[in-house]
Design a protein around this motif. Structure first.
Motif, PDB file in Angstrom:
ATOM      1  N   LYS A 204     -17.567  14.702 -31.022  1.00 41.61           N
ATOM      2  CA  LYS A 204     -18.554  15.380 -30.171  1.00 41.61           C
ATOM      3  C   LYS A 204     -19.557  14.381 -29.604  1.00 41.61           C
ATOM      4  O   LYS A 204     -19.885  14.420 -28.413  1.00 41.61           O
ATOM      5  CB  LYS A 204     -19.318  16.443 -30.992  1.00 41.61           C
ATOM      6  CG  LYS A 204     -18.614  17.774 -31.048  1.00 41.61           C
ATOM      7  CD  LYS A 204     -19.602  18.879 -31.265  1.00 41.61           C
ATOM      8  CE  LYS A 204     -19.510  19.367 -32.690  1.00 41.61           C
ATOM      9  NZ  LYS A 204     -20.415  20.434 -33.033  1.00 41.61           N
ATOM     10  N   LEU A 207     -17.905  12.341 -26.863  1.00 40.36           N
ATOM     11  CA  LEU A 207     -17.691  13.139 -25.648  1.00 40.36           C
ATOM     12  C   LEU A 207     -18.993  13.402 -24.903  1.00 40.36           C
ATOM     13  O   LEU A 207     -19.056  13.319 -23.677  1.00 40.36           O
ATOM     14  CB  LEU A 207     -17.053  14.487 -26.010  1.00 40.36           C
ATOM     15  CG  LEU A 207     -15.556  14.481 -26.311  1.00 40.36           C
ATOM     16  CD1 LEU A 207     -15.105  15.878 -26.685  1.00 40.36           C
ATOM     17  CD2 LEU A 207     -14.764  13.994 -25.103  1.00 40.36           C
ATOM     18  N   ARG A 208     -20.033  13.712 -25.668  1.00 40.82           N
ATOM     19  CA  ARG A 208     -21.328  14.026 -25.051  1.00 40.82           C
ATOM     20  C   ARG A 208     -21.830  12.834 -24.234  1.00 40.82           C
ATOM     21  O   ARG A 208     -22.256  12.976 -23.086  1.00 40.82           O
ATOM     22  CB  ARG A 208     -22.341  14.397 -26.136  1.00 40.82           C
ATOM     23  CG  ARG A 208     -23.579  15.049 -25.581  1.00 40.82           C
ATOM     24  CD  ARG A 208     -24.570  15.409 -26.672  1.00 40.82           C
ATOM     25  NE  ARG A 208     -24.029  16.270 -27.701  1.00 40.82           N
ATOM     26  CZ  ARG A 208     -23.722  15.885 -28.962  1.00 40.82           C
ATOM     27  NH1 ARG A 208     -23.918  14.626 -29.339  1.00 40.82           N
ATOM     28  NH2 ARG A 208     -23.243  16.741 -29.829  1.00 40.82           N
ATOM     29  N   ALA A 211     -19.714  12.533 -21.167  1.00 38.09           N
ATOM     30  CA  ALA A 211     -19.981  13.609 -20.195  1.00 38.09           C
ATOM     31  C   ALA A 211     -21.251  13.307 -19.398  1.00 38.09           C
ATOM     32  O   ALA A 211     -21.322  13.587 -18.199  1.00 38.09           O
ATOM     33  CB  ALA A 211     -20.106  14.946 -20.922  1.00 38.09           C
ATOM     34  N   GLU A 222     -22.889  22.218 -24.554  1.00 32.55           N
ATOM     35  CA  GLU A 222     -22.453  21.875 -25.909  1.00 32.55           C
ATOM     36  C   GLU A 222     -21.168  22.586 -26.314  1.00 32.55           C
ATOM     37  O   GLU A 222     -20.366  22.073 -27.080  1.00 32.55           O
ATOM     38  CB  GLU A 222     -23.556  22.214 -26.915  1.00 32.55           C
ATOM     39  CG  GLU A 222     -24.494  21.082 -27.206  1.00 32.55           C
ATOM     40  CD  GLU A 222     -23.823  19.780 -27.643  1.00 32.55           C
ATOM     41  OE1 GLU A 222     -23.091  19.777 -28.648  1.00 32.55           O
ATOM     42  OE2 GLU A 222     -24.004  18.754 -26.962  1.00 32.55           O
ATOM     43  N   ILE A 225     -18.228  20.631 -25.107  1.00 31.86           N
ATOM     44  CA  ILE A 225     -18.025  19.445 -25.945  1.00 31.86           C
ATOM     45  C   ILE A 225     -17.374  19.843 -27.272  1.00 31.86           C
ATOM     46  O   ILE A 225     -16.422  19.218 -27.741  1.00 31.86           O
ATOM     47  CB  ILE A 225     -19.401  18.747 -26.212  1.00 31.86           C
ATOM     48  CG1 ILE A 225     -20.058  18.333 -24.896  1.00 31.86           C
ATOM     49  CG2 ILE A 225     -19.286  17.574 -27.176  1.00 31.86           C
ATOM     50  CD1 ILE A 225     -19.280  17.331 -24.075  1.00 31.86           C
ATOM     51  N   LEU A 246     -11.325  16.953 -21.904  1.00 34.29           N
ATOM     52  CA  LEU A 246     -12.538  17.147 -21.113  1.00 34.29           C
ATOM     53  C   LEU A 246     -12.258  16.864 -19.633  1.00 34.29           C
ATOM     54  O   LEU A 246     -12.693  17.598 -18.746  1.00 34.29           O
ATOM     55  CB  LEU A 246     -13.656  16.220 -21.635  1.00 34.29           C
ATOM     56  CG  LEU A 246     -14.990  16.324 -20.914  1.00 34.29           C
ATOM     57  CD1 LEU A 246     -15.588  17.715 -21.056  1.00 34.29           C
ATOM     58  CD2 LEU A 246     -15.996  15.288 -21.448  1.00 34.29           C
TER      59      LEU A 246
END
Ligand SMILES: Nc1ncnc2c1ncn2[C@@H]1O[C@H](COP(=O)(O)OP(=O)(O)OP(=O)(O)O)[C@@H](O)[C@H]1O
Ligand SMILES: [Mg+2]
Length: 361
Positions: A204, A207-208, A211, A222, A225, A246
């Motif tokens: 996470k 990815l965050r 992103a 969220e 994610i 994603l």
């Protein structure tokens, strides 16, 4: 500076691609510290420790190797730091040529023999009082081609010519070193560093951060994610799968509207091949190989000679061999070198085995 796309969901789609190297890898602080500690002597023109990085696919090995390689050359240009993907450069000469190219040794048009390239590398390194660090990613490809002796040559050169050379070998096969010649291993004798698969919360975080640079603010949240990370965690903690999920969801959203929804992510999961990203878009020969192995009920694999024979109608032996290598590189099958000659006297025998359940083809 990332290119900013003018409209749609993406602000920088390329940052979601597998080739993108993040500015700083996340959740790999301890591994990066260990790599740094091992290679640090190079900065003082001393011999660094050699390393063997291993761990499952998508665990950040290549990312950390490329990151460190870049840091080293930026921090101290007299450290000749070279990243080599051995899938692409899988012979002694190819590896040496890459190293030579990275230190700025020019070649005559006719090319040079391996030993000549080797002596020029040593000469140049001595003259400039430099240190060489070589990252050999996908090292198993060199082993597969019985070209891993280059590691011996490089480490011994250090001892014999007073040149400091550090070697970092990378593979997802944790037991790879057990299969290499004892003499090579004893001069290489690397520190071993394991990369474990990422946990859902680590995925996470990665990815965050991605992103934030890849997607327009407000187009993701969220939940997006969490769903992508959960999906990748279920499939073995592979960060590549998380990022691909994603990216695909964002692609769907880009077509439909301004926000990534749960439905976009579900569609990304369901896309053909997402069960195993490596099985996306198999060509005709690749599909046939997988089918033949699946149909081979005893599951003990198939001799390469037999495989070439069965593929004869649709392709040449040469293409079959290249295709098998490509499938092995993508982790779809494994090729095991078997001692002795194959029936029919074709030379070295190779046993082909499916690596994992290949669904969604
Ligand atoms: N710690 C991290 N921080 C940010 N991005 C990461 C991190 N680890 C992996 N990634 C991303 O995940 C993808 C896969 O990682 P990487 O290629 O480093 O895996 P690997 O361990 O080398 O896998 P393989 O064994 O298949 O070669 C890359 O696109 C990379 O950008
Ligand atoms: Mg890798």
């Amino acid at each position: 500076m990332a290119h900013v796309e003018s409209e749609g969901i993406f602000t920088s789609e390329a940052t979601l691609s597998p080739e993108f190297v993040p500015e700083t890898p996340i959740h790999r602080e301890s591994q990066l510290q260990l790599i740094e500690d091992a290679l640090k002597p190079a900065l003082a023109n001393k011999r660094p420790d050699n390393l063997f990085l291993f761990g499952p696919t998508g665990a950040g090995k290549t990312t950390c190797a490329k990151f460190t390689c870049k840091q080293l050359s930026e921090y101290k240009p007299s450290v000749y730091s070279t990243y080599i993907n051995c899938w692409e450069f899988n012979t002694r000469l190819a590896v040496l040529s890459q190293i030579a190219g990275a230190i700025g040794i020019g070649f005559p048009r006719r090319g040079l023999a391996g030993d000549e390239v080797f002596s020029r590398i040593i000469e140049m390194t001595k003259k400039n009082k430099s240190t060489i660090i070589v990252f050999l990613d996908e090292f198993d490809q060199l082993c597969l081609k019985k070209e891993e002796g280059i590691v011996y040559d490089l480490t011994r050169a250090g001892e014999n010519h007073g040149v400091n050379i550090g070697i970092v070998c990378i593979s997802n096969k944790s037991n790879l070193l057990d299969t290499i010649d004892k003499r090579i291993l004893s001069s290489f004798s690397p520190l071993r560093l394991e990369f474990q698969k990422y946990s859902p919360s680590e995925l996470k975080d990665i990815l965050r951060e991605r992103a934030k640079i890849a997607l327009r603010p407000g187009s993701w949240n969220e939940e997006v994610i969490g769903l992508c990370a959960g999906h990748a965690a279920k499939l073995g903690g592979d960060c590549r799968i998380a990022l691909r999920c994603l990216w695909r969801a964002a692609r769907f959203a880009d077509r439909d509207g301004i926000k990534i929804t749960e439905q976009h992510i579900r569609s990304a999961f369901e896309e053909k091949g997402e069960q195993n990203e490596n099985t996306v878009a198999l060509n005709e020969v690749e599909k046939k190989i997988v089918e033949l192995l699946q149909a081979n009920e005893n599951g003990n694999g198939m001799q390469s000679g037999k495989m070439y024979e069965l593929l004869q109608k649709i392709t040449s032996e040469r293409t079959a061999r290249n295709t098998l290598n490509s499938l092995a590189q993508r982790n779809i099958l494994e090729i095991i070198e078997v001692e002795g000659k194959e029936i029919g006297g074709r030379g070295k025998s190779r046993l082909i085995k499916l690596k994992q359940k290949t669904t969604g083809i």
